[in-house]
Design an enzyme around this catalytic site. Structure first.
Site, PDB file in Angstrom:
ATOM      1  N   TYR A  75       0.815  -1.224   0.000  1.00 18.89           N
ATOM      2  CA  TYR A  75       0.000   0.000   0.000  1.00 18.89           C
ATOM      3  C   TYR A  75       0.849   1.274   0.000  1.00 18.89           C
ATOM      4  O   TYR A  75       0.374   2.337   0.394  1.00 18.89           O
ATOM      5  CB  TYR A  75      -0.972  -0.013   1.186  1.00 18.89           C
ATOM      6  CG  TYR A  75      -2.153  -0.939   0.966  1.00 18.89           C
ATOM      7  CD1 TYR A  75      -3.142  -0.618   0.035  1.00 18.89           C
ATOM      8  CD2 TYR A  75      -2.289  -2.119   1.673  1.00 18.89           C
ATOM      9  CE1 TYR A  75      -4.226  -1.449  -0.186  1.00 18.89           C
ATOM     10  CE2 TYR A  75      -3.376  -2.967   1.460  1.00 18.89           C
ATOM     11  CZ  TYR A  75      -4.346  -2.619   0.535  1.00 18.89           C
ATOM     12  OH  TYR A  75      -5.429  -3.444   0.313  1.00 18.89           O
ATOM     13  N   HIS A 117      -9.821  -6.643  -2.177  1.00 18.07           N
ATOM     14  CA  HIS A 117      -9.011  -5.754  -3.009  1.00 18.07           C
ATOM     15  C   HIS A 117      -9.170  -6.148  -4.471  1.00 18.07           C
ATOM     16  O   HIS A 117      -9.316  -7.334  -4.785  1.00 18.07           O
ATOM     17  CB  HIS A 117      -7.534  -5.887  -2.614  1.00 18.07           C
ATOM     18  CG  HIS A 117      -6.587  -5.231  -3.589  1.00 18.07           C
ATOM     19  ND1 HIS A 117      -6.301  -3.884  -3.534  1.00 18.07           N
ATOM     20  CD2 HIS A 117      -5.896  -5.733  -4.652  1.00 18.07           C
ATOM     21  CE1 HIS A 117      -5.461  -3.588  -4.528  1.00 18.07           C
ATOM     22  NE2 HIS A 117      -5.199  -4.691  -5.212  1.00 18.07           N
TER      23      HIS A 117
HETATM   24  N1  UDP Z   1      -9.067   3.008   2.739  1.00 20.93           N
HETATM   25  C1  UDP Z   1      -9.382   3.488   3.984  1.00 20.93           C
HETATM   26  N2  UDP Z   1      -9.934   4.756   4.085  1.00 20.93           N
HETATM   27  C2  UDP Z   1     -10.163   5.546   2.993  1.00 20.93           C
HETATM   28  C3  UDP Z   1      -9.824   5.042   1.730  1.00 20.93           C
HETATM   29  C4  UDP Z   1      -9.271   3.776   1.633  1.00 20.93           C
HETATM   30  O1  UDP Z   1      -9.188   2.813   4.985  1.00 20.93           O
HETATM   31  O2  UDP Z   1     -10.654   6.681   3.156  1.00 20.93           O
HETATM   32  C5  UDP Z   1      -8.498   1.664   2.606  1.00 20.93           C
HETATM   33  C6  UDP Z   1      -9.510   0.636   2.100  1.00 20.93           C
HETATM   34  O3  UDP Z   1      -9.264  -0.618   2.725  1.00 20.93           O
HETATM   35  C7  UDP Z   1      -9.191   0.615   0.618  1.00 20.93           C
HETATM   36  C8  UDP Z   1      -7.664   0.754   0.630  1.00 20.93           C
HETATM   37  O4  UDP Z   1      -7.410   1.682   1.674  1.00 20.93           O
HETATM   38  O5  UDP Z   1      -9.646  -0.573  -0.010  1.00 20.93           O
HETATM   39  C9  UDP Z   1      -7.050   1.265  -0.657  1.00 20.93           C
HETATM   40  O6  UDP Z   1      -7.705   2.475  -1.022  1.00 20.93           O
HETATM   41  P1  UDP Z   1      -8.148   2.733  -2.530  1.00 20.93           P
HETATM   42  O7  UDP Z   1      -8.546   4.166  -2.633  1.00 20.93           O
HETATM   43  O8  UDP Z   1      -7.096   2.232  -3.460  1.00 20.93           O
HETATM   44  O9  UDP Z   1      -9.503   1.871  -2.671  1.00 20.93           O
HETATM   45  P2  UDP Z   1      -9.805   0.548  -3.507  1.00 20.93           P
HETATM   46  O10 UDP Z   1      -8.980   0.591  -4.760  1.00 20.93           O
HETATM   47  O11 UDP Z   1      -9.463  -0.623  -2.610  1.00 20.93           O
HETATM   48  O12 UDP Z   1     -11.289   0.594  -3.785  1.00 20.93           O
HETATM   49 MG    MG Z   2      -6.948   0.875  -5.030  1.00 23.41          MG
END
Ligand code: UDP
Ligand code: MG
Length: 139
Positions: free
Chosen positions: A51, A117
Site C-alpha cells: 500500500y 481488493h
Molecule cells: N481506505 C481506507 N480509508 C479511505 C480510503 C481507503 O481505509 O478513506 C483503505 C480501504 O481498505 C481501501 C484501501 O485503503 O480498499 C485502498 O484504497 P483505494 O482508494 O485504493 O480503494 P480501492 O482501490 O481498494 O477501492
Molecule cells: Mg486501489
C-alpha cells in the site's frame, strides 16, 4: 501477465467473518478463473510495501494494522477485461456507495474494512500478482 488478468486479496475481515467461500464462489460464478491462489498472512513490511502509494494518506497506518491483523487470500484471476470487470464485481471502496449485488455491498464492514481488493490497472495487476506469486505458482 496480459490484459486479461487481475489480482485480488480477500482481506482479514472477510476471512474473520466467514465469507471466504461465498466470495470465492461469487468470483467464479462471475466468470473469472483462478490462475493462482494462496491463504497467507502479510508481514507489516509487506503490507506497507503493498500500500506504498497510500503512505501519505491519513488512513495508512490503520490500513497496515488491519491488513496484518489476520490471514488473507491472494489470487490471480483471468477473464476478458479482467481489471474493469472485477472492479465492477467488487463495487465502490465504501460499501455505503457500493452498487447492489457487489461483493462489498454484501460483505464489507466499512470503507476501511471492505472485504476485498481489486487491482486498478493492468500494470498494477501485474506488479501485485508478482508481489505474491513466483512464475512457477501461476497457471
Ligand atoms: N481506505 C481506507 N480509508 C479511505 C480510503 C481507503 O481505509 O478513506 C483503505 C480501504 O481498505 C481501501 C484501501 O485503503 O480498499 C485502498 O484504497 P483505494 O482508494 O485504493 O480503494 P480501492 O482501490 O481498494 O477501492
Ligand atoms: Mg486501489
Amino acid at each position: 501477465m496480459s490484459g486479461n488478468r487481475t489480482f485480488t486479496m480477500l482481506k482479514p475481515d472477510a476471512i474473520e467473518n466467514g465469507h471466504m467461500g461465498k466470495i470465492i464462489d461469487m468470483i467464479i460464478q462471475a466468470g473469472f478463473s483462478i490462475k493462482a491462489m494462496k491463504f497467507t498472512r502479510l508481514t507489516k513490511e509487506q503490507a506497507k510495501k503493498f500500500y506504498e502509494v497510500h503512505a501519505e494518506r491519513p488512513f495508512y497506518s490503520e490500513l497496515v494494522e488491519y491488513m496484518t491483523s489476520g490471514p488473507i487470500v491472494a489470487a490471480i484471476l483471468e477473464k476478458e477485461n479482467a481489471v474493469a470487470d472485477f472492479r465492477t464485481l467488487i463495487g465502490a471502496t465504501d460499501p455505503a456507495e457500493a452498487a447492489e449485488g457487489t461483493i462489498r455491498k454484501y460483505y464489507a464492514e466499512s470503507k476501511g474494512r471492505n472485504a476485498i481488493h481489486g487491482s486498478d490497472s493492468d500494470e498494477n495487476a501485474d506488479i501485485e500478482g508478482k508481489f505474491y506469486f513466483t512464475p512457477a505458482e501461476i497457471f
